[in-house]
Design a protein around this motif. Structure first.
Motif, PDB file in Angstrom:
ATOM      1  N   UNK A  25       0.839  -1.201   0.000  1.00  0.00           N
ATOM      2  CA  UNK A  25       0.000   0.000   0.000  1.00  0.00           C
ATOM      3  C   UNK A  25       0.876   1.253   0.000  1.00  0.00           C
ATOM      4  N   UNK A  26       1.924   1.234   0.786  1.00  0.00           N
ATOM      5  CA  UNK A  26       2.849   2.369   0.822  1.00  0.00           C
ATOM      6  C   UNK A  26       3.547   2.532  -0.525  1.00  0.00           C
ATOM      7  N   UNK A  27       4.005   1.435  -1.096  1.00  0.00           N
ATOM      8  CA  UNK A  27       4.802   1.476  -2.324  1.00  0.00           C
ATOM      9  C   UNK A  27       3.976   1.901  -3.538  1.00  0.00           C
ATOM     10  N   UNK A  28       2.756   1.408  -3.625  1.00  0.00           N
ATOM     11  CA  UNK A  28       1.920   1.680  -4.795  1.00  0.00           C
ATOM     12  C   UNK A  28       1.707   3.180  -4.964  1.00  0.00           C
ATOM     13  N   UNK A  29       1.993   3.668  -6.169  1.00  0.00           N
ATOM     14  CA  UNK A  29       1.794   5.078  -6.468  1.00  0.00           C
ATOM     15  C   UNK A  29       2.927   5.657  -7.286  1.00  0.00           C
ATOM     16  N   UNK A  30       2.886   6.963  -7.397  1.00  0.00           N
ATOM     17  CA  UNK A  30       3.863   7.724  -8.177  1.00  0.00           C
ATOM     18  C   UNK A  30       4.876   8.346  -7.219  1.00  0.00           C
ATOM     19  N   UNK A  31       6.156   8.147  -7.508  1.00  0.00           N
ATOM     20  CA  UNK A  31       7.229   8.626  -6.642  1.00  0.00           C
ATOM     21  C   UNK A  31       8.186   9.540  -7.395  1.00  0.00           C
ATOM     22  N   UNK A  32       8.666  10.541  -6.696  1.00  0.00           N
ATOM     23  CA  UNK A  32       9.717  11.425  -7.212  1.00  0.00           C
ATOM     24  C   UNK A  32      10.864  11.439  -6.216  1.00  0.00           C
ATOM     25  N   UNK A  33      12.034  11.763  -6.716  1.00  0.00           N
ATOM     26  CA  UNK A  33      13.228  11.789  -5.887  1.00  0.00           C
ATOM     27  C   UNK A  33      13.438  13.193  -5.322  1.00  0.00           C
ATOM     28  N   UNK A  34      13.581  13.271  -4.008  1.00  0.00           N
ATOM     29  CA  UNK A  34      13.905  14.544  -3.365  1.00  0.00           C
ATOM     30  C   UNK A  34      15.412  14.772  -3.386  1.00  0.00           C
ATOM     31  N   UNK A  35      16.153  13.674  -3.192  1.00  0.00           N
ATOM     32  CA  UNK A  35      17.613  13.769  -3.155  1.00  0.00           C
ATOM     33  C   UNK A  35      18.214  12.421  -3.549  1.00  0.00           C
ATOM     34  N   UNK A  36      19.215  12.446  -4.403  1.00  0.00           N
ATOM     35  CA  UNK A  36      19.917  11.231  -4.817  1.00  0.00           C
ATOM     36  C   UNK A  36      21.386  11.363  -4.430  1.00  0.00           C
ATOM     37  N   UNK A  37      21.922  10.285  -3.843  1.00  0.00           N
ATOM     38  CA  UNK A  37      23.296  10.298  -3.376  1.00  0.00           C
ATOM     39  C   UNK A  37      23.976   8.978  -3.725  1.00  0.00           C
ATOM     40  N   UNK A  38      25.161   9.072  -4.314  1.00  0.00           N
ATOM     41  CA  UNK A  38      25.951   7.865  -4.588  1.00  0.00           C
ATOM     42  C   UNK A  38      26.698   7.492  -3.316  1.00  0.00           C
ATOM     43  N   UNK A  39      26.567   6.244  -2.890  1.00  0.00           N
ATOM     44  CA  UNK A  39      27.256   5.779  -1.696  1.00  0.00           C
ATOM     45  C   UNK A  39      28.606   5.157  -2.038  1.00  0.00           C
ATOM     46  N   UNK A  40      28.844   4.951  -3.328  1.00  0.00           N
ATOM     47  CA  UNK A  40      30.056   4.290  -3.794  1.00  0.00           C
ATOM     48  C   UNK A  40      30.426   4.887  -5.158  1.00  0.00           C
ATOM     49  N   UNK A  41      31.681   5.064  -5.412  1.00  0.00           N
ATOM     50  CA  UNK A  41      32.180   5.560  -6.707  1.00  0.00           C
ATOM     51  C   UNK A  41      31.549   6.886  -7.124  1.00  0.00           C
ATOM     52  N   UNK A  42      31.328   7.767  -6.170  1.00  0.00           N
ATOM     53  CA  UNK A  42      30.636   9.032  -6.428  1.00  0.00           C
ATOM     54  C   UNK A  42      31.388   9.935  -7.407  1.00  0.00           C
ATOM     55  N   UNK A  43      32.704   9.770  -7.521  1.00  0.00           N
ATOM     56  CA  UNK A  43      33.492  10.636  -8.391  1.00  0.00           C
ATOM     57  C   UNK A  43      33.532  10.171  -9.843  1.00  0.00           C
ATOM     58  N   UNK A  44      33.083   8.953 -10.103  1.00  0.00           N
ATOM     59  CA  UNK A  44      33.115   8.436 -11.477  1.00  0.00           C
ATOM     60  C   UNK A  44      32.067   9.149 -12.330  1.00  0.00           C
ATOM     61  N   UNK A  45      32.423   9.514 -13.555  1.00  0.00           N
ATOM     62  CA  UNK A  45      31.473  10.216 -14.430  1.00  0.00           C
ATOM     63  C   UNK A  45      30.172   9.434 -14.668  1.00  0.00           C
ATOM     64  N   UNK A  46      30.268   8.116 -14.843  1.00  0.00           N
ATOM     65  CA  UNK A  46      29.058   7.325 -15.088  1.00  0.00           C
ATOM     66  C   UNK A  46      28.156   7.278 -13.854  1.00  0.00           C
ATOM     67  N   UNK A  47      28.763   7.305 -12.660  1.00  0.00           N
ATOM     68  CA  UNK A  47      27.967   7.336 -11.430  1.00  0.00           C
ATOM     69  C   UNK A  47      27.259   8.678 -11.308  1.00  0.00           C
ATOM     70  N   UNK A  48      27.965   9.757 -11.592  1.00  0.00           N
ATOM     71  CA  UNK A  48      27.357  11.089 -11.556  1.00  0.00           C
ATOM     72  C   UNK A  48      26.192  11.176 -12.535  1.00  0.00           C
TER      73      UNK A  48
END
Length: 138
Positions: A25-48
């Motif tokens: 019930x919680x999952x069903x619906x339309x979701x948008x991202x407020x904030x996205x963060x890479x936890x690994x390899x954040x400096x790689x261009x493909x991760x960005x």
């Protein structure tokens, strides 16, 4: 007098911790991202590129278990992901608190979201990319 007070405090703490039940019930619906963060390899261009693309996306977990992914990112990688997710379905494993998206015949293997609630925020962790998405249902 202290014992009833401590029990009340404990009960209220447990209630607020359990306040957000993670279920279909919680999952069903339309979701948008407020904030996205890479936890690994954040400096790689493909991760960005992935972080930016996932940040600009809308995720639809429909009641019929179909899944729709739309992104405003024009990068080749995100456009390929948008095509990959066409005609996909989603399933939810309540024990593992994870959403698997893909085709049934392929074991719903296109993307795996681990769901958690931290500080009243709903977090979708994209397992293989290690990208954390703070989500908002719209």
């Amino acid at each position: 007098m202290k014992t009833p007070f401590l029990l009340l405090v404990f009960f209220l703490a447990m209630t607020s911790a359990q306040g957000q039940t993670i279920d279909e019930t919680l999952i069903t619906g339309k979701w948008k991202v407020k904030k996205a963060t890479a936890l690994k390899n954040a400096d790689k261009p493909e991760t960005k590129e992935l972080v930016t693309g996932f940040q600009k996306a809308t995720y639809h977990f429909n009641a019929d278990h179909s899944f729709t992914f739309e992104t405003k990112s024009n990068t080749k990688m995100m456009q390929q992901l948008e095509k990959l997710f066409q005609n996909n379905q989603w399933i939810f494993d309540k024990k593992k608190k994870q959403i698997k998206v893909g085709l049934k015949k392929e074991g719903y293997s296109n993307i795996l979201f681990l769901i958690s609630v931290k500080d009243k925020k709903i977090i979708f962790l994209i397992d293989d990319a290690q990208i954390e998405l703070v989500m908002k249902k719209s």
